[in-house]
Design a protein around this motif. Structure first.
Motif, PDB file in Angstrom:
ATOM      1  N   SER A 186      16.851  18.789 -56.243  1.00  0.00           N
ATOM      2  CA  SER A 186      17.722  17.832 -56.917  1.00  0.00           C
ATOM      3  C   SER A 186      17.022  16.793 -57.467  1.00  0.00           C
ATOM      4  O   SER A 186      15.805  16.492 -57.183  1.00  0.00           O
ATOM      5  N   GLY A 187      17.487  15.993 -58.656  1.00  0.00           N
ATOM      6  CA  GLY A 187      16.587  14.917 -59.421  1.00  0.00           C
ATOM      7  C   GLY A 187      15.655  15.640 -60.298  1.00  0.00           C
ATOM      8  O   GLY A 187      15.824  16.807 -60.826  1.00  0.00           O
ATOM      9  N   GLY A 188      14.654  14.931 -60.557  1.00  0.00           N
ATOM     10  CA  GLY A 188      13.875  15.388 -61.728  1.00  0.00           C
ATOM     11  C   GLY A 188      12.986  16.598 -61.036  1.00  0.00           C
ATOM     12  O   GLY A 188      12.697  16.187 -59.891  1.00  0.00           O
ATOM     13  N   ASP A 189      12.610  17.399 -61.849  1.00  0.00           N
ATOM     14  CA  ASP A 189      11.999  18.627 -61.476  1.00  0.00           C
ATOM     15  C   ASP A 189      10.320  18.043 -61.249  1.00  0.00           C
ATOM     16  O   ASP A 189       9.923  17.039 -61.710  1.00  0.00           O
ATOM     17  N   ALA A 190       9.831  18.658 -60.018  1.00  0.00           N
ATOM     18  CA  ALA A 190       8.105  18.521 -59.824  1.00  0.00           C
ATOM     19  C   ALA A 190       7.490  19.564 -59.798  1.00  0.00           C
ATOM     20  O   ALA A 190       7.878  20.626 -58.959  1.00  0.00           O
ATOM     21  N   PRO A 191       6.183  19.879 -60.262  1.00  0.00           N
ATOM     22  CA  PRO A 191       5.486  21.034 -59.943  1.00  0.00           C
ATOM     23  C   PRO A 191       5.186  21.227 -58.553  1.00  0.00           C
ATOM     24  O   PRO A 191       4.756  20.381 -57.957  1.00  0.00           O
ATOM     25  N   PRO A 193       9.612  15.438 -49.872  1.00  0.00           N
ATOM     26  CA  PRO A 193       9.387  14.586 -51.008  1.00  0.00           C
ATOM     27  C   PRO A 193       8.991  15.192 -52.282  1.00  0.00           C
ATOM     28  O   PRO A 193       7.841  15.243 -52.616  1.00  0.00           O
ATOM     29  N   GLY A 194       9.877  15.582 -53.444  1.00  0.00           N
ATOM     30  CA  GLY A 194       9.515  16.348 -54.577  1.00  0.00           C
ATOM     31  C   GLY A 194       9.614  15.561 -55.444  1.00  0.00           C
ATOM     32  O   GLY A 194      10.624  15.240 -56.092  1.00  0.00           O
TER      33      GLY A 194
END
Length: 326
Positions: free
Chosen positions: A12-17, A127-128
């Motif tokens: 959810s929210g902004g994607d993160a590598p 925590p992504g």
């Protein structure tokens, strides 16, 4: 604990590598522990609209190296309402999903905390976020990759900054936190970082000029957190043109470039450890906690602490940047 037989995973929210590495780890650790696993597409929106698929180990094969998230992500205003959360809960019950693992940032974990409290659902958060702004963990999934991306971009910009003897403001992400700007500045040899944590204390631009900035250099690079508190790179560049017209100033906004790319080894390992730890937490009858890492050890951080407490900037890093920028 005997009641939990299946786990749902969403991003959810902004994607993160590294999100894909986390999805892979949760899926395989859960199947190894005997749980059914359901992938929920498009975050909380997919939970409301039943965009759900049962996962096997094959669903997460060959994804550890991929950026973004195979589960997709979306903002969901409906989930901010009681009616939307009730609908999501009804879908969970109909699908037989007993617990959730939510991978995301501050807003995602806030939604998880509210949902868990309303319906007494065991939820574990990972925590992504590239901002590294969640309290209780030394680093977040995606932060290291974003930091390396920033460093590579600044290295390239420095070539043209030096050739033209210019002052460059490079804007990086970090609306409420300056971790990317500060550590990106140290890693790339920038002259300064302008971050929201310090902007409330001093006028960082004035301090920069007053301290003899650029006296012995043919170019200067300053990293700026995108926060409205700092004014952003465009706002600072405009100030320089008006207050210090002797400087030839340019702006580069890295934007969503920072979110993409294959995750670094650090992020893959971090996401894998945290994903497996999320399943361990459910097996230990933990609920409503975020998986963190402190001094290379897995920790459980209550949602209330992870969300509400501000993560402090390391003052030693600020001192290091100032000393090395002379």
């Amino acid at each position: 604990m005997n009641k939990i037989k299946s786990i749902g995973i969403l991003t959810s929210g902004g994607d993160a590598p590294g999100m894909n590495a986390a999805v892979r780890a949760v899926t395989r650790a859960a199947i190894f522990a005997g749980f059914k696993v359901f992938g929920i597409y498009r975050g909380y929106r997919g939970l409301i609209y039943d965009e759900i698929e049962e996962f096997s180990t094959q669903n997460v094969s060959n994804i550890i190296q991929r950026g973004g998230t195979i589960l997709k992500t979306a903002r969901c205003k409906e989930f901010q309402t009681e009616e939307g959360r009730q609908c999501a809960y009804d879908v969970m019950k109909r699908r037989g999903i007993d617990a959730l693992v939510v991978i995301g940032g501050d807003g995602s974990l806030t939604g998880a905390r509210i949902f868990a409290n309303e319906f007494s659902i065991p939820i574990i958060g990972l925590p992504g976020t590239i901002d590294n702004d969640l309290y209780g963990t030394d680093t977040t999934i995606g932060y290291d990759t974003a930091l390396n991306t920033i460093m590579e971009c600044v290295d390239k910009i420095r070539d043209t900054a030096t050739s033209h003897e210019r002052l460059f403001f490079i804007e990086v992400m970090g609306r409420d936190a300056g971790f990317l700007a500060l550590n990106g500045a140290i890693a790339s040899g920038a002259e300064a970082a302008i971050i929201p944590e310090i902007s409330t204390q001093v006028d960082q631009l004035s301090e920069l000029i007053k301290n003899g900035f650029r006296k012995s250099k043919n170019s200067s690079i300053v990293l700026v957190a995108e926060s409205p508190i700092t004014g952003g790179a465009m706002g600072l560049a405009q100030r320089v043109k008006e207050e210090y017209p002797e400087y030839d100033v340019r702006v580069s906004i890295l934007g969503h470039l920072q979110r993409g790319g294959s995750p670094t080894a650090h992020d893959r390992i971090l996401a894998s450890r945290m994903g497996a730890a999320a399943v361990d937490a459910l097996l230990d009858d933990q609920r409503n906690v975020m998986i963190g890492i402190k001094n290379d050890e897995i920790t459980y951080v209550p949602f209330t602490k992870a969300i509400k407490n501000d993560k402090p900037i390391n003052q030693d890093l600020l001192s290091t940047l100032r000393r090395l920028s002379i």
